[in-house]
Motif scaffolding. Sequence first.
Motif, short mmCIF file in Angstrom:
data_model
loop_
_atom_site.label_atom_id
_atom_site.label_comp_id
_atom_site.label_asym_id
_atom_site.label_seq_id
_atom_site.Cartn_x
_atom_site.Cartn_y
_atom_site.Cartn_z
N ARG A 1 -24.71 -14.32 11.97
CA ARG A 1 -25.41 -14.31 10.69
C ARG A 1 -24.54 -14.81 9.53
N ALA A 2 -23.25 -15.01 9.76
CA ALA A 2 -22.36 -15.54 8.72
C ALA A 2 -22.46 -17.05 8.60
N GLU A 3 -23.18 -17.67 9.52
CA GLU A 3 -23.22 -19.14 9.56
C GLU A 3 -23.65 -19.76 8.23
N GLU A 4 -24.66 -19.19 7.57
CA GLU A 4 -25.12 -19.77 6.31
C GLU A 4 -24.04 -19.75 5.24
N PHE A 5 -23.20 -18.70 5.23
CA PHE A 5 -22.12 -18.62 4.25
C PHE A 5 -21.00 -19.60 4.59
N ILE A 6 -20.70 -19.73 5.86
CA ILE A 6 -19.61 -20.59 6.31
C ILE A 6 -19.95 -22.06 6.13
N THR A 7 -21.19 -22.42 6.32
CA THR A 7 -21.60 -23.82 6.20
C THR A 7 -22.03 -24.18 4.78
N ALA A 8 -21.95 -23.25 3.84
CA ALA A 8 -22.44 -23.47 2.47
C ALA A 8 -21.64 -24.52 1.69
N GLY A 9 -20.47 -24.91 2.16
CA GLY A 9 -19.78 -26.01 1.49
C GLY A 9 -18.43 -25.70 0.88
N ALA A 10 -18.07 -24.43 0.70
CA ALA A 10 -16.80 -24.11 0.06
C ALA A 10 -15.62 -24.31 1.00
N LEU A 11 -15.86 -24.18 2.31
CA LEU A 11 -14.79 -24.32 3.31
C LEU A 11 -14.63 -25.76 3.75
N GLY A 12 -13.44 -26.11 4.17
CA GLY A 12 -13.19 -27.44 4.72
C GLY A 12 -13.90 -27.61 6.06
N LYS A 13 -14.16 -28.86 6.41
CA LYS A 13 -14.89 -29.19 7.64
C LYS A 13 -14.22 -28.61 8.89
N GLU A 14 -12.88 -28.63 8.94
CA GLU A 14 -12.20 -28.13 10.13
C GLU A 14 -12.51 -26.66 10.41
N TYR A 15 -12.67 -25.87 9.34
CA TYR A 15 -12.96 -24.44 9.53
C TYR A 15 -14.43 -24.22 9.89
N VAL A 16 -15.30 -25.01 9.29
CA VAL A 16 -16.72 -24.93 9.64
C VAL A 16 -16.89 -25.31 11.11
N ASP A 17 -16.21 -26.37 11.53
CA ASP A 17 -16.28 -26.81 12.93
C ASP A 17 -15.73 -25.75 13.88
N GLN A 18 -14.65 -25.09 13.49
CA GLN A 18 -14.10 -24.00 14.33
C GLN A 18 -15.17 -22.95 14.58
N PHE A 19 -15.89 -22.59 13.51
CA PHE A 19 -16.91 -21.56 13.65
C PHE A 19 -18.09 -22.06 14.49
N LEU A 20 -18.58 -23.24 14.18
CA LEU A 20 -19.77 -23.75 14.85
C LEU A 20 -19.54 -24.09 16.32
N HIS A 21 -18.35 -24.61 16.63
CA HIS A 21 -18.10 -25.12 17.98
C HIS A 21 -17.05 -24.33 18.76
N GLY A 22 -16.52 -23.28 18.14
CA GLY A 22 -15.48 -22.50 18.79
C GLY A 22 -16.02 -21.54 19.83
N LYS A 23 -15.10 -20.93 20.52
CA LYS A 23 -15.44 -19.98 21.58
C LYS A 23 -16.10 -18.74 20.99
N LYS A 24 -17.13 -18.26 21.67
CA LYS A 24 -17.79 -17.03 21.27
C LYS A 24 -17.16 -15.86 22.01
N TYR A 25 -16.97 -14.77 21.30
CA TYR A 25 -16.47 -13.54 21.89
C TYR A 25 -17.60 -12.52 21.74
N GLY A 26 -18.48 -12.48 22.71
CA GLY A 26 -19.67 -11.63 22.58
C GLY A 26 -20.56 -12.20 21.49
N LYS A 27 -20.74 -11.44 20.42
CA LYS A 27 -21.60 -11.88 19.32
C LYS A 27 -20.82 -12.37 18.11
N ILE A 28 -19.52 -12.60 18.28
CA ILE A 28 -18.71 -13.07 17.16
C ILE A 28 -17.97 -14.36 17.51
N ARG A 29 -17.57 -15.06 16.44
CA ARG A 29 -16.78 -16.29 16.58
C ARG A 29 -15.63 -16.24 15.58
#
Length: 140
Positions: A86-114
């Motif tokens: 559910r944090a995706e909307e905040f993370i992709t909102a634009g304040a973070l650099g692309k590398e961090y957004v990509d880490q969240f969107l494409h990184g490994k999931k640990y259960g229900k968290i990234r």
Amino acid sequence: MDKPCLSNKDEYPDDEVLSRHLGEVKCTWDSFLAFLTEDHPSFSTEWRYYNDGKSWLCKVTHKKKTVCWVSVYDRLFKTTFYFPDRAEEFITAGALGKEYVDQFLHGKKYGKIRGVTVAIRKPADLKATKILIDIKEQVK
């Protein structure tokens, strides 16, 4: 892959130990701690040795909620945050650099968290960590 350098269970990571491993990055570490104290006085930090990773980690908490984990490497430290989907909307909102957004969107999931990790070598690198702390406070 780099390994955290605080691996001696019997050597608590005090200022002297941190200075030895961080070198000139220790000033940035001090800035990070000052930011936490000044802008987030209700946060606390706790160093603990974890046998699973054979390393000391600093856990930053607000009440009982973990804000982030901090690990120390040779001449840098890393902050790692874990967020639910559910944090995706905040993370992709634009304040973070692309590398961090990509880490969240494409990184490994640990259960229900990234996770999102920021490598910090200089004061400017703290910007992403500050944004992630703000996001952590917004996500309930």
